[in-house]
Design a protein around this motif. Sequence first.
Motif, short mmCIF file in Angstrom:
data_model
loop_
_atom_site.label_atom_id
_atom_site.label_comp_id
_atom_site.label_asym_id
_atom_site.label_seq_id
_atom_site.Cartn_x
_atom_site.Cartn_y
_atom_site.Cartn_z
N ASP A 1 21.72 79.93 6.82
CA ASP A 1 21.70 78.48 6.89
C ASP A 1 23.12 77.95 6.96
OD1 ASP A 1 18.90 78.26 6.65
OD2 ASP A 1 19.05 78.50 4.47
N LEU A 2 23.34 76.93 7.80
CA LEU A 2 24.63 76.28 7.89
C LEU A 2 24.80 75.38 6.67
CD1 LEU A 2 27.22 75.59 9.49
CD2 LEU A 2 25.90 73.78 10.63
N ARG A 3 25.87 75.60 5.88
CA ARG A 3 26.08 74.84 4.66
C ARG A 3 27.37 74.03 4.67
NH1 ARG A 3 22.94 76.47 0.56
NH2 ARG A 3 23.33 74.34 -0.12
N GLY A 4 28.17 74.18 5.70
CA GLY A 4 29.40 73.40 5.80
C GLY A 4 30.05 73.65 7.15
N LEU A 5 30.92 72.72 7.57
CA LEU A 5 31.64 72.95 8.82
C LEU A 5 32.94 72.16 8.87
CD1 LEU A 5 31.40 70.34 10.97
CD2 LEU A 5 29.09 71.21 11.24
N VAL A 6 33.84 72.64 9.71
CA VAL A 6 35.07 71.91 10.06
C VAL A 6 35.11 71.79 11.57
CG1 VAL A 6 36.50 72.39 8.03
CG2 VAL A 6 36.32 74.10 9.83
N TRP A 7 35.49 70.61 12.05
CA TRP A 7 35.45 70.26 13.48
C TRP A 7 36.85 69.84 13.91
CZ3 TRP A 7 30.34 68.19 15.55
CH2 TRP A 7 30.41 67.87 16.91
N TRP A 8 37.39 70.56 14.88
CA TRP A 8 38.78 70.36 15.31
C TRP A 8 38.84 69.76 16.71
CZ3 TRP A 8 42.57 71.60 11.77
CH2 TRP A 8 42.20 72.43 10.71
N LEU A 9 39.71 68.76 16.87
CA LEU A 9 39.92 68.08 18.15
C LEU A 9 41.41 67.81 18.35
CD1 LEU A 9 37.16 65.33 17.96
CD2 LEU A 9 37.20 67.21 19.60
N PRO A 10 41.87 67.65 19.59
CA PRO A 10 43.25 67.22 19.79
C PRO A 10 43.42 65.76 19.34
CG PRO A 10 42.29 68.15 21.80
CD PRO A 10 41.17 67.91 20.85
N PRO A 11 44.48 65.45 18.62
CA PRO A 11 44.75 64.04 18.29
C PRO A 11 45.30 63.32 19.52
CG PRO A 11 46.52 65.44 17.49
CD PRO A 11 45.48 66.36 18.09
N THR A 12 45.50 62.02 19.41
CA THR A 12 46.16 61.30 20.49
C THR A 12 47.59 61.80 20.63
OG1 THR A 12 47.00 59.56 19.03
CG2 THR A 12 44.79 59.24 19.99
N ARG A 13 48.18 61.57 21.78
CA ARG A 13 49.57 62.01 21.96
C ARG A 13 50.49 61.37 20.93
NH1 ARG A 13 53.43 62.13 27.41
NH2 ARG A 13 55.36 62.61 26.28
N ALA A 14 50.29 60.07 20.69
CA ALA A 14 51.15 59.37 19.73
C ALA A 14 51.04 60.01 18.34
CB ALA A 14 50.78 57.90 19.67
N ALA A 15 49.82 60.33 17.93
CA ALA A 15 49.63 60.96 16.62
C ALA A 15 50.22 62.36 16.61
CB ALA A 15 48.15 61.00 16.27
N ALA A 16 50.03 63.11 17.69
CA ALA A 16 50.54 64.48 17.76
C ALA A 16 52.07 64.51 17.70
CB ALA A 16 50.05 65.15 19.04
N GLU A 17 52.71 63.55 18.35
CA GLU A 17 54.18 63.53 18.37
C GLU A 17 54.76 63.24 16.99
OE1 GLU A 17 55.39 60.89 21.50
OE2 GLU A 17 55.34 62.49 23.00
N THR A 18 54.01 62.55 16.13
CA THR A 18 54.51 62.33 14.77
C THR A 18 54.48 63.61 13.94
OG1 THR A 18 52.35 61.74 13.80
CG2 THR A 18 53.63 59.95 14.82
N VAL A 19 53.73 64.59 14.41
CA VAL A 19 53.61 65.86 13.70
C VAL A 19 54.59 66.90 14.25
CG1 VAL A 19 52.04 67.77 13.15
CG2 VAL A 19 51.18 65.41 13.21
N ASN A 20 54.66 67.00 15.58
CA ASN A 20 55.53 67.97 16.23
C ASN A 20 55.91 67.41 17.59
OD1 ASN A 20 56.71 70.28 17.44
ND2 ASN A 20 55.44 71.64 16.18
N GLU B 1 58.25 67.99 19.87
CA GLU B 1 58.57 68.85 21.00
C GLU B 1 57.35 69.64 21.50
OE1 GLU B 1 61.81 71.37 19.98
OE2 GLU B 1 63.29 69.75 19.95
N ARG B 2 56.42 69.93 20.61
CA ARG B 2 55.26 70.74 20.99
C ARG B 2 53.96 69.98 20.68
NH1 ARG B 2 56.46 76.79 18.81
NH2 ARG B 2 54.79 77.26 20.29
N TRP B 3 53.94 68.72 21.05
CA TRP B 3 52.82 67.86 20.68
C TRP B 3 51.50 68.32 21.30
CZ3 TRP B 3 50.13 65.30 24.49
CH2 TRP B 3 50.76 65.14 25.73
#
Length: 204
Positions: free
Chosen positions: A67-86, A88-90
């Motif tokens: 049975d599925l009891r939990g999950l994590v779901w990953w997506l690319p953030p917006t470019r603006a959000a990604a650039e605040t994190v990294n 050069e390699r957003w």
Amino acid sequence: GSPRQQGRQTTSHSLLTYEDRLHKSDWMIADVPIAEARSFIELHHYAKGASRTRVYIHGLYDKDGYDLRGLVWWLPPTRAAAETVNKERWRQVLGLSRMAVAPGVPKNACSFLLGASTRIIKQDKRFVSLVTYADEAEGHNGHVYRACGWTYVGRTGRSAIWKSATGRRVHLQSTFSRTTGEMLALGYERTGWSAKHKFVKHLS
């Protein structure tokens, strides 16, 4: 579409010995089909919905009943959000969009699942940085991210919370190009305001 299928990726992790905590021998981490994941989120996440796309969806499955009891779901953030994190390699920044567990799972299920998922992503070598947000409006302070070694980088500005007639929360990006009047005309209800706590983890 379930872990019964052959070839499903699984992984095991260090045993946590507290009696009220998750034991690796009872659980498996596996990729989740998107339809199954969306149904789970509708039941167990406050947003009541999720994207129709994903980069990864990793699930926590009970080995006894699969049975599925939990999950994590990953997506690319917006470019603006990604650039605040990294800056050069957003393009290699990935965002944790949804994390949810079913009632009754062991206390450390979220940290176990997030840690396992992060290791899978790191091994895949496609992404170098991760970002996520803990929503104050839902009483979240990011404890699980701190427990998994993420870095707290601050609090975002407040934004309006909009919900549909069915109670589904409208994604913030969907509100940027619309006025309050347009949102109301579309049948959405503004239910409050929220700020979020931002967390980052670098994989290399």
